[in-house]
Design an enzyme around this catalytic site. Sequence first.
Site, PDB file in Angstrom:
ATOM      1  N   ALA A 291       0.857  -1.196   0.000  1.00  0.00           N
ATOM      2  CA  ALA A 291       0.000   0.000   0.000  1.00  0.00           C
ATOM      3  C   ALA A 291       0.883   1.232   0.000  1.00  0.00           C
ATOM      4  O   ALA A 291       2.049   1.184   0.395  1.00  0.00           O
ATOM      5  CB  ALA A 291      -0.917  -0.005   1.216  1.00  0.00           C
ATOM      6  N   GLN A 292       0.305   2.340  -0.458  1.00  0.00           N
ATOM      7  CA  GLN A 292       1.064   3.588  -0.524  1.00  0.00           C
ATOM      8  C   GLN A 292       0.194   4.737  -0.042  1.00  0.00           C
ATOM      9  O   GLN A 292      -0.998   4.793  -0.332  1.00  0.00           O
ATOM     10  CB  GLN A 292       1.534   3.850  -1.962  1.00  0.00           C
ATOM     11  CG  GLN A 292       2.460   5.047  -2.071  1.00  0.00           C
ATOM     12  CD  GLN A 292       3.296   5.007  -3.338  1.00  0.00           C
ATOM     13  OE1 GLN A 292       3.282   4.035  -4.070  1.00  0.00           O
ATOM     14  NE2 GLN A 292       4.032   6.082  -3.596  1.00  0.00           N
TER      15      GLN A 292
ATOM     16  N   ASP B 113      -9.827  11.379   9.958  1.00  0.00           N
ATOM     17  CA  ASP B 113      -9.694  10.760   8.635  1.00  0.00           C
ATOM     18  C   ASP B 113     -10.245   9.337   8.670  1.00  0.00           C
ATOM     19  O   ASP B 113      -9.624   8.398   8.187  1.00  0.00           O
ATOM     20  CB  ASP B 113      -8.222  10.761   8.191  1.00  0.00           C
ATOM     21  CG  ASP B 113      -8.070  10.561   6.677  1.00  0.00           C
ATOM     22  OD1 ASP B 113      -9.076  10.723   5.950  1.00  0.00           O
ATOM     23  OD2 ASP B 113      -6.961  10.249   6.230  1.00  0.00           O
TER      24      ASP B 113
ATOM     25  N   LEU C  58       3.674   1.077   2.696  1.00  0.00           N
ATOM     26  CA  LEU C  58       3.496   0.045   3.709  1.00  0.00           C
ATOM     27  C   LEU C  58       4.107  -1.253   3.219  1.00  0.00           C
ATOM     28  O   LEU C  58       3.853  -1.677   2.080  1.00  0.00           O
ATOM     29  CB  LEU C  58       2.004  -0.164   3.989  1.00  0.00           C
ATOM     30  CG  LEU C  58       1.342   0.733   5.042  1.00  0.00           C
ATOM     31  CD1 LEU C  58      -0.154   0.459   5.077  1.00  0.00           C
ATOM     32  CD2 LEU C  58       1.941   0.510   6.419  1.00  0.00           C
TER      33      LEU C  58
ATOM     34  N   LYS D  92       5.380   0.889   8.099  1.00  0.00           N
ATOM     35  CA  LYS D  92       5.146   2.103   7.310  1.00  0.00           C
ATOM     36  C   LYS D  92       6.472   2.855   7.193  1.00  0.00           C
ATOM     37  O   LYS D  92       6.982   3.373   8.179  1.00  0.00           O
ATOM     38  CB  LYS D  92       4.093   2.995   7.969  1.00  0.00           C
ATOM     39  CG  LYS D  92       3.757   4.242   7.137  1.00  0.00           C
ATOM     40  CD  LYS D  92       3.001   5.292   7.936  1.00  0.00           C
ATOM     41  CE  LYS D  92       1.549   4.958   8.084  1.00  0.00           C
ATOM     42  NZ  LYS D  92       0.790   6.100   8.682  1.00  0.00           N
TER      43      LYS D  92
ATOM     44  N   ALA E 135       0.365   9.198   1.431  1.00  0.00           N
ATOM     45  CA  ALA E 135       0.859  10.514   1.018  1.00  0.00           C
ATOM     46  C   ALA E 135       2.366  10.655   1.222  1.00  0.00           C
ATOM     47  O   ALA E 135       3.055  11.291   0.434  1.00  0.00           O
ATOM     48  CB  ALA E 135       0.125  11.595   1.802  1.00  0.00           C
ATOM     49  N   PHE E 136       2.891  10.045   2.295  1.00  0.00           N
ATOM     50  CA  PHE E 136       4.296  10.258   2.632  1.00  0.00           C
ATOM     51  C   PHE E 136       5.165   9.007   2.521  1.00  0.00           C
ATOM     52  O   PHE E 136       6.369   9.080   2.669  1.00  0.00           O
ATOM     53  CB  PHE E 136       4.418  10.807   4.062  1.00  0.00           C
ATOM     54  CG  PHE E 136       3.899  12.203   4.204  1.00  0.00           C
ATOM     55  CD1 PHE E 136       4.464  13.242   3.492  1.00  0.00           C
ATOM     56  CD2 PHE E 136       2.846  12.471   5.064  1.00  0.00           C
ATOM     57  CE1 PHE E 136       3.994  14.543   3.631  1.00  0.00           C
ATOM     58  CE2 PHE E 136       2.367  13.766   5.207  1.00  0.00           C
ATOM     59  CZ  PHE E 136       2.944  14.808   4.487  1.00  0.00           C
ATOM     60  N   GLY E 137       4.592   7.847   2.277  1.00  0.00           N
ATOM     61  CA  GLY E 137       5.416   6.655   2.249  1.00  0.00           C
ATOM     62  C   GLY E 137       4.657   5.423   1.821  1.00  0.00           C
ATOM     63  O   GLY E 137       3.547   5.505   1.301  1.00  0.00           O
TER      64      GLY E 137
END
Length: 278
Positions: free
Chosen positions: A4-5, A123, A11, A24, A7-9
């Site tokens: 998974a991806q 969120d 998984l 992460k 905003a900042f990095g």
Amino acid sequence: MAFAQGAFGKLYKGTYKGEDVAIKLLERPENDPERAQLMEQQFAQEVMMLANLKHRNIVKFIGACRKPVVWCIVTEYAKGGSLRQFLMKRQNRSVPLKLAVKQALDVARGMVYVHGLGLIHRDLKSDNLLIFSDKSIKIADFGVARIEVQTEGMTPETGTYRWMAPEMIQHRPYNQKVDVYSFGIVLWELITGMLPFQNMTAVQAAFAVVNKGVRPVIPSDCLPVLSEIMTRCWDANPNVRPPFTEVVRMLENAEMEIMTTVRKARFRCCISQPMTTD
């Protein structure tokens, strides 16, 4: 390999003490000081939050590392992936009603705990709800969570438009009820199996929610109690939205209603079978 991806990095799946874990890895943008500062703030915040949150419906924190090259957060691994991934694999088919209500209860109970600590997730969406091997759901991604304070100082537009409460979209003061709004959208996803506002872009959805009062269409065969939860949760007026303690009670009533209906159906099936004799 990353599964998974964000905003900042990205998984990654890893192993720690013989157990599968989610890692992460955060990529600090070197040429964007403002973005780098935001990432650092969210990293510190998520580590602090996760280290102090202990509940069966909150993803378990294992550890974190902050070195010049690699920043990472390690949590328990969710074999079933995110709720959004699960729904996409089902190709817009709804989750069986009994399971949908059970999973909605997992989210609501986790949020009772979060709100009880005076926090706002900000969120809450299907991408941040993780499914484990027993099909239970745990809430993840507290990078943008905040302690509830006088909301004039809170960051506007935190979260994701399809799940975002109108007061956040409009940059108005907000409180914990923004999470209740988002939950209403998540419940709709569980019941329908679909992406909210799937025929709109995220920006079009935000405009429709705020300026036209548009909400996802509730199926005509939806249980009245579930329809009531969704309608109240995503009301434009935050004061109309129920606290999560009440949402849990309403979902428990829905669960009882479903079980009673199933038992009655089984009973009718049994008595309708003709008796046979040897």
